[in-house]
Write a protein that holds these residues in place. Structure first.
Motif, short mmCIF file in Angstrom:
data_model
loop_
_atom_site.label_atom_id
_atom_site.label_comp_id
_atom_site.label_asym_id
_atom_site.label_seq_id
_atom_site.Cartn_x
_atom_site.Cartn_y
_atom_site.Cartn_z
N LYS A 138 0.87 -1.09 -0.13
CA LYS A 138 0.08 -0.04 0.00
C LYS A 138 0.93 1.08 0.03
CE LYS A 138 -4.14 -1.97 2.21
NZ LYS A 138 -5.13 -1.77 3.07
N ALA A 139 1.88 1.13 0.92
CA ALA A 139 2.75 2.46 0.96
C ALA A 139 3.48 2.74 -0.72
CB ALA A 139 4.01 2.19 1.87
N ALA A 140 3.87 1.51 -1.35
CA ALA A 140 4.45 1.71 -2.78
C ALA A 140 3.56 2.17 -3.59
CB ALA A 140 5.25 0.18 -3.19
N GLU A 141 2.36 1.68 -3.50
CA GLU A 141 1.06 2.24 -4.32
C GLU A 141 0.86 3.67 -4.23
OE1 GLU A 141 -2.20 -0.42 -3.74
OE2 GLU A 141 -1.43 -2.01 -5.05
N ALA A 142 0.82 4.07 -2.91
CA ALA A 142 0.67 5.57 -2.63
C ALA A 142 1.79 6.37 -3.17
CB ALA A 142 0.47 5.49 -1.12
N GLU A 143 3.08 6.00 -3.01
CA GLU A 143 4.10 6.70 -3.75
C GLU A 143 4.22 6.62 -4.83
OE1 GLU A 143 7.65 8.88 -3.54
OE2 GLU A 143 6.17 8.14 -1.76
N LYS A 144 3.60 5.67 -5.49
CA LYS A 144 3.40 5.76 -7.05
C LYS A 144 2.45 6.58 -7.55
CE LYS A 144 3.83 1.77 -9.27
NZ LYS A 144 3.56 0.36 -9.80
N ALA A 145 1.22 6.64 -6.72
CA ALA A 145 0.29 7.58 -7.14
C ALA A 145 0.68 8.86 -6.72
CB ALA A 145 -1.04 7.19 -6.40
N ARG A 146 1.51 8.93 -5.73
CA ARG A 146 2.06 10.68 -5.40
C ARG A 146 2.68 11.09 -6.55
NH1 ARG A 146 6.24 12.94 -3.83
NH2 ARG A 146 7.24 11.27 -3.47
N LYS A 147 3.75 10.21 -6.96
CA LYS A 147 4.79 10.39 -8.09
C LYS A 147 3.95 10.67 -9.27
CE LYS A 147 9.03 8.31 -6.64
NZ LYS A 147 9.84 7.56 -6.84
N ALA A 148 2.93 10.08 -9.81
CA ALA A 148 2.14 10.27 -10.98
C ALA A 148 1.34 11.55 -10.90
CB ALA A 148 1.06 9.10 -11.12
N ALA A 149 0.73 11.95 -9.77
CA ALA A 149 0.13 13.28 -9.65
C ALA A 149 0.95 14.32 -9.61
CB ALA A 149 -0.45 13.23 -8.16
N GLU A 150 2.31 14.27 -9.19
CA GLU A 150 3.32 15.09 -9.25
C GLU A 150 3.74 15.41 -10.73
OE1 GLU A 150 5.59 18.39 -8.19
OE2 GLU A 150 4.14 17.03 -6.65
N GLU A 151 3.88 14.45 -11.47
CA GLU A 151 4.21 14.38 -12.92
C GLU A 151 3.16 14.98 -13.59
OE1 GLU A 151 5.34 10.61 -14.06
OE2 GLU A 151 7.22 10.62 -12.84
N ALA A 152 1.76 14.52 -13.49
CA ALA A 152 0.85 15.39 -14.01
C ALA A 152 0.71 16.66 -13.93
CB ALA A 152 -0.60 14.66 -13.58
N LYS A 153 0.94 16.98 -12.79
CA LYS A 153 1.07 18.65 -12.33
C LYS A 153 2.02 19.22 -13.13
CE LYS A 153 1.19 21.47 -8.18
NZ LYS A 153 1.41 21.32 -6.70
N VAL A 154 3.21 18.95 -13.11
CA VAL A 154 4.37 19.41 -13.80
C VAL A 154 4.05 19.57 -15.41
CG1 VAL A 154 6.88 19.06 -14.67
CG2 VAL A 154 6.26 18.73 -12.21
N ALA A 155 3.46 18.34 -15.85
CA ALA A 155 3.14 18.34 -17.26
C ALA A 155 2.11 19.35 -17.53
CB ALA A 155 2.67 16.96 -17.81
N LYS A 156 1.33 19.62 -16.77
CA LYS A 156 -0.01 20.60 -16.91
C LYS A 156 0.53 22.05 -16.87
CE LYS A 156 -4.50 22.10 -15.42
NZ LYS A 156 -4.27 23.57 -15.72
N ALA A 157 1.67 22.29 -16.07
CA ALA A 157 2.22 23.55 -15.86
C ALA A 157 3.13 23.89 -17.25
CB ALA A 157 3.10 23.66 -14.70
N LYS A 158 3.76 22.67 -17.75
CA LYS A 158 4.44 23.02 -18.78
C LYS A 158 3.64 23.39 -20.03
CE LYS A 158 9.19 20.82 -18.36
NZ LYS A 158 9.89 19.92 -18.95
N ALA A 159 2.47 22.55 -20.03
CA ALA A 159 1.64 22.77 -21.10
C ALA A 159 1.16 24.08 -21.15
CB ALA A 159 0.45 21.93 -20.98
N ASP A 160 0.70 24.62 -20.04
CA ASP A 160 0.24 26.04 -19.93
C ASP A 160 1.16 27.05 -20.39
OD1 ASP A 160 -2.22 24.98 -19.07
OD2 ASP A 160 -1.75 25.52 -16.94
#
Length: 174
Positions: free
Chosen positions: A101-123
């Motif tokens: 569960k900790a590994a899944e939470a870390e993976k989800a957190r990294k994916a959310a962070e990458e999505a946030k960075v990708a959205k900022a770059k697109a903007d």
């Protein structure tokens, strides 16, 4: 006071149960050996006098060591467990589940962070392209200076802004 006496008596009655997991056998020298480990395979079955209740059908482990006798039995090093012994399941399953569960939470957190960075770059990319197209169109562009006055950009300032917008495009539009 009576409750304390009952508890002490109950504890005294339960205490011998801890010794019930003892092995007892006669070694090759004829001495009786008591241990919490099973005897080695060189001790014949007829010489095993007592086994723990849960070890009646358990296979014995070859320890390749001389069995401890007398006072040495209490200080003898514990024998290695069989390599095919199953792992304890209760705690290990819980630990594995928590780790998963900790590994899944870390993976989800990294994916959310990458999505946030990708959205900022697109903007930033869209804004830089719009800015560059405004400067390339040739219309007059004005900005407000530090004293609050409007000033029209000259050709050198326009070229500098186009260069800055192109650097932003190169950085964010990949």
């Amino acid at each position: 006071m009576k409750l304390a006496h009952v508890l002490v008596l109950g504890f005294a009655c339960v205490l011998p149960l801890a010794a019930s997991a003892q092995w007892q056998w006669v070694d090759n020298a004829g001495k009786t050996v008591f241990s919490d480990q099973p005897p080695s395979l060189d001790v014949p079955e007829k010489n095993i006098l007592r086994r723990p209740a849960n070890a009646r059908s358990a296979p014995r482990v070859n320890t390749d060591a001389v069995p401890a006798t007398g006072a040495d039995a209490a200080t003898a090093a514990p024998q290695p467990a069989a390599a095919s012994a199953p792992k304890p399941t209760g705690v290990d399953k819980e630990l594995e589940e928590k780790a998963r569960k900790a590994a899944e939470a870390e993976k989800a957190r990294k994916a959310a962070e990458e999505a946030k960075v990708a959205k900022a770059k697109a903007d930033n990319c869209a804004q830089a392209r719009q800015s560059k197209s405004t400067f390339d169109s040739g219309i007059r562009v004005a900005r407000v200076n530090a004293s609050g006055e409007r000033e029209i950009l000259d050709d050198a300032q326009r070229a500098a802004e186009v260069k800055r917008a192109q650097a932003a495009i190169d950085q964010n539009c990949r």
